[in-house]
Motif scaffolding. Structure first.
Motif, PDB file in Angstrom:
ATOM      1  N   VAL A   1      31.035  55.569  41.108  1.00 12.05           N
ATOM      2  CA  VAL A   1      32.282  55.565  41.877  1.00 12.05           C
ATOM      3  C   VAL A   1      32.969  54.207  41.794  1.00 12.05           C
ATOM      4  CG1 VAL A   1      33.261  55.765  44.195  1.00 12.05           C
ATOM      5  CG2 VAL A   1      31.515  57.385  43.432  1.00 12.05           C
ATOM      6  N   SER A   2      32.203  53.129  41.941  1.00  9.40           N
ATOM      7  CA  SER A   2      32.809  51.797  41.870  1.00  9.40           C
ATOM      8  C   SER A   2      33.321  51.509  40.459  1.00  9.40           C
ATOM      9  CB  SER A   2      31.813  50.722  42.308  1.00  9.40           C
ATOM     10  OG  SER A   2      30.619  50.781  41.531  1.00  9.40           O
ATOM     11  N   GLY A   3      32.607  51.998  39.441  1.00  7.30           N
ATOM     12  CA  GLY A   3      33.092  51.841  38.071  1.00  7.30           C
ATOM     13  C   GLY A   3      34.394  52.580  37.858  1.00  7.30           C
ATOM     14  N   TRP A   4      34.488  53.767  38.436  1.00  6.23           N
ATOM     15  CA  TRP A   4      35.738  54.538  38.371  1.00  6.23           C
ATOM     16  C   TRP A   4      36.865  53.776  39.061  1.00  6.23           C
ATOM     17  CZ3 TRP A   4      38.797  56.474  42.289  1.00  6.23           C
ATOM     18  CH2 TRP A   4      39.791  57.386  41.915  1.00  6.23           C
ATOM     19  N   ALA A   5      36.559  53.167  40.208  1.00  3.23           N
ATOM     20  CA  ALA A   5      37.570  52.422  40.956  1.00  3.23           C
ATOM     21  C   ALA A   5      38.061  51.210  40.161  1.00  3.23           C
ATOM     22  CB  ALA A   5      37.006  51.980  42.306  1.00  3.23           C
ATOM     23  N   VAL A   6      37.143  50.522  39.491  1.00  2.38           N
ATOM     24  CA  VAL A   6      37.539  49.378  38.673  1.00  2.38           C
ATOM     25  C   VAL A   6      38.390  49.842  37.486  1.00  2.38           C
ATOM     26  CG1 VAL A   6      36.707  47.480  37.229  1.00  2.38           C
ATOM     27  CG2 VAL A   6      35.505  48.040  39.347  1.00  2.38           C
ATOM     28  N   TRP A   7      37.961  50.919  36.849  1.00  3.44           N
ATOM     29  CA  TRP A   7      38.685  51.430  35.679  1.00  3.44           C
ATOM     30  C   TRP A   7      40.129  51.788  36.036  1.00  3.44           C
ATOM     31  CZ3 TRP A   7      37.181  52.667  30.524  1.00  3.44           C
ATOM     32  CH2 TRP A   7      38.104  53.413  29.807  1.00  3.44           C
ATOM     33  N   HIS A   8      40.305  52.511  37.153  1.00  4.52           N
ATOM     34  CA  HIS A   8      41.632  52.987  37.550  1.00  4.52           C
ATOM     35  C   HIS A   8      42.360  52.002  38.457  1.00  4.52           C
ATOM     36  CE1 HIS A   8      41.270  57.017  35.802  1.00  4.52           C
ATOM     37  NE2 HIS A   8      40.007  57.001  36.206  1.00  4.52           N
ATOM     38  N   GLN A   9      41.742  50.830  38.665  1.00  2.00           N
ATOM     39  CA  GLN A   9      42.346  49.824  39.546  1.00  2.00           C
ATOM     40  C   GLN A   9      42.727  50.452  40.878  1.00  2.00           C
ATOM     41  OE1 GLN A   9      45.584  48.051  37.303  1.00  2.00           O
ATOM     42  NE2 GLN A   9      44.203  47.140  35.829  1.00  2.00           N
ATOM     43  N   PHE A  10      41.779  51.255  41.387  1.00  2.00           N
ATOM     44  CA  PHE A  10      42.045  52.047  42.586  1.00  2.00           C
ATOM     45  C   PHE A  10      41.865  51.234  43.863  1.00  2.00           C
ATOM     46  CE2 PHE A  10      40.576  54.927  45.976  1.00  2.00           C
ATOM     47  CZ  PHE A  10      41.643  55.811  46.021  1.00  2.00           C
ATOM     48  N   ALA A  11      40.849  50.334  43.854  1.00  2.00           N
ATOM     49  CA  ALA A  11      40.511  49.611  45.078  1.00  2.00           C
ATOM     50  C   ALA A  11      41.557  48.543  45.380  1.00  2.00           C
ATOM     51  CB  ALA A  11      39.134  48.969  44.951  1.00  2.00           C
ATOM     52  N   ALA A  12      41.839  48.365  46.688  1.00  3.93           N
ATOM     53  CA  ALA A  12      42.766  47.308  47.099  1.00  3.93           C
ATOM     54  C   ALA A  12      42.190  45.939  46.745  1.00  3.93           C
ATOM     55  CB  ALA A  12      43.040  47.408  48.603  1.00  3.93           C
ATOM     56  N   ASN A  13      40.880  45.779  46.954  1.00  2.45           N
ATOM     57  CA  ASN A  13      40.194  44.547  46.575  1.00  2.45           C
ATOM     58  C   ASN A  13      39.387  44.848  45.311  1.00  2.45           C
ATOM     59  OD1 ASN A  13      38.478  42.303  46.311  1.00  2.45           O
ATOM     60  ND2 ASN A  13      38.430  41.977  48.525  1.00  2.45           N
ATOM     61  N   ARG A  14      39.967  44.553  44.162  1.00  2.00           N
ATOM     62  CA  ARG A  14      39.312  44.907  42.901  1.00  2.00           C
ATOM     63  C   ARG A  14      38.031  44.114  42.692  1.00  2.00           C
ATOM     64  NH1 ARG A  14      44.946  44.728  39.382  1.00  2.00           N
ATOM     65  NH2 ARG A  14      45.973  46.449  40.503  1.00  2.00           N
TER      66      ARG A  14
ATOM     67  N   PHE B   1      33.995  38.019  44.703  1.00  2.00           N
ATOM     68  CA  PHE B   1      35.290  38.345  45.308  1.00  2.00           C
ATOM     69  C   PHE B   1      35.609  37.473  46.520  1.00  2.00           C
ATOM     70  CE2 PHE B   1      32.196  40.855  47.593  1.00  2.00           C
ATOM     71  CZ  PHE B   1      32.640  40.841  48.916  1.00  2.00           C
ATOM     72  N   TRP B   2      34.566  36.949  47.180  1.00  2.00           N
ATOM     73  CA  TRP B   2      34.798  36.131  48.365  1.00  2.00           C
ATOM     74  C   TRP B   2      35.482  34.802  48.025  1.00  2.00           C
ATOM     75  CZ3 TRP B   2      30.169  37.845  46.458  1.00  2.00           C
ATOM     76  CH2 TRP B   2      29.360  36.908  45.805  1.00  2.00           C
ATOM     77  N   ASN B   3      35.411  34.419  46.725  1.00  2.00           N
ATOM     78  CA  ASN B   3      36.100  33.195  46.298  1.00  2.00           C
ATOM     79  C   ASN B   3      37.554  33.464  45.901  1.00  2.00           C
ATOM     80  OD1 ASN B   3      33.839  31.620  46.670  1.00  2.00           O
ATOM     81  ND2 ASN B   3      33.165  31.786  44.551  1.00  2.00           N
ATOM     82  N   ASN B   4      37.928  34.735  45.861  1.00  2.00           N
ATOM     83  CA  ASN B   4      39.256  35.105  45.385  1.00  2.00           C
ATOM     84  C   ASN B   4      40.193  35.492  46.515  1.00  2.00           C
ATOM     85  OD1 ASN B   4      38.218  34.829  42.742  1.00  2.00           O
ATOM     86  ND2 ASN B   4      37.500  36.958  42.753  1.00  2.00           N
ATOM     87  N   GLN B   5      39.749  35.258  47.749  1.00  2.56           N
ATOM     88  CA  GLN B   5      40.575  35.633  48.899  1.00  2.56           C
ATOM     89  C   GLN B   5      41.669  34.577  49.122  1.00  2.56           C
ATOM     90  OE1 GLN B   5      39.990  38.605  50.337  1.00  2.56           O
ATOM     91  NE2 GLN B   5      38.375  38.829  48.819  1.00  2.56           N
ATOM     92  N   GLY B   6      42.769  35.048  49.631  1.00  3.30           N
ATOM     93  CA  GLY B   6      43.848  34.123  49.969  1.00  3.30           C
ATOM     94  C   GLY B   6      44.784  33.843  48.830  1.00  3.30           C
TER      95      GLY B   6
END
Length: 263
Positions: free
Chosen positions: A30-43, A258-263
């Motif tokens: 599921v997470s791979g699908w989300a990355v592929w389709h750029q589905f997640a708000a926080n990629r 991802f925690w370093n990419n906030q802001g």
């Protein structure tokens, strides 16, 4: 005289794939699908889930390979211990096998191998069988890495989403690093298990106390800048054989944190 009843296990129960493993594999899909389709708000978080779940799946397959090879080599106790279910909670050292390797990935982007399943070596005859049992785990990482890098080698990845490619490259890097490290002939690692049956009894006795420190010693050495740089240069060379672009794994690692990419 009292007789202790023997617990009967239905045929196939000790080899049925664990729902826990299936759940982890589902998270990876599921997470791979989300990355592929750029589905997640926080990629980056989606990449994090994909890499961590994929890494745990590979750890389970690594330990399963040890167990399955041991079973066919004479250790018939493997099934009753639950090792053939791919359930990470059934491993002898769940902390060493799963938790610490995941922490090493988060801390340094290194695929450090974990602990092995408990194998009753006294049931196994023949040095070659003992060596093959130890080799089965890291060879699984080699195969996993090759599958992950195959799209790059075939040129099929040219049209794939860049973020998914970066995540795939970073996960492949973890597999390559785990395979290399685990094949080192250092006590406590599978590489030493491969050569141990061929050593004299005296040498094995002298080396045995050091096995508990082997994993930590490797991790400590990798923190030495010159050693760590040489190690990752070699990994880049191996991944270059499969046409993985330079910097792809680094991009995946940056997304992973991802925690370093906030802001």
């Amino acid at each position: 005289m009292s007789v202790t009843p023997i617990r009967r296990v239905r045929h196939g129960d000790d080899r049925r794939v664990s729902p826990i493993f299936l759940g982890i594999a589902a998270v990876m899909a599921v997470s791979g699908w989300a990355v592929w389709h750029q589905f997640a708000a926080n990629r980056g978080f989606a990449v994090f889930l994909f890499v961590v779940s994929g890494w745990v799946v590979s750890l389970c397959l690594h330990e399963y390979a040890h167990a399955r090879t041991a079973l066919h080599s004479g250790d018939i106790s493997i099934g009753a211990k639950g090792y053939l279910t791919l359930n990470p909670l059934k491993y002898t050292h769940a902390l060493l096998s799963v938790v610490l390797p995941v922490l090493f990935v988060i801390m340094g982007g290194i695929g450090l191998p974990g602990g092995a399943v408990f194998i009753e070596r006294g049931r196994i005859r023949g040095r070659w069988r003992h060596s093959l049992i130890s080799a089965a785990g890291p060879l699984t990482n080699v195969l996993f890495a090759a599958v992950l890098m195959l799209p790059f080698a075939l040129g099929a990845a040219d049209e794939w989403p860049l973020e998914f490619l970066a995540a795939l490259a970073f996960l492949a890097l973890l597999q390559v690093s785990a395979a290399i490290l685990n094949l080192l002939p250092i006590p406590g690692l599978d590489g030493y298990g491969i050569v141990e049956p061929w050593l004299s009894y005296g040498i094995r006795r002298q080396v045995e106390p050091m096995a508990q420190f082997g994993l930590l010693a490797v991790f400590g050495l990798l923190w030495i800048p010159s050693v760590g740089m040489a190690f990752f240069d070699f990994i880049d060379t191996v991944m270059g054989w499969f046409q993985v672009p330079a910097g792809a794994a680094d991009a995946g690692y940056r997304l992973f944190r991802f925690w370093n990419n906030q802001g």
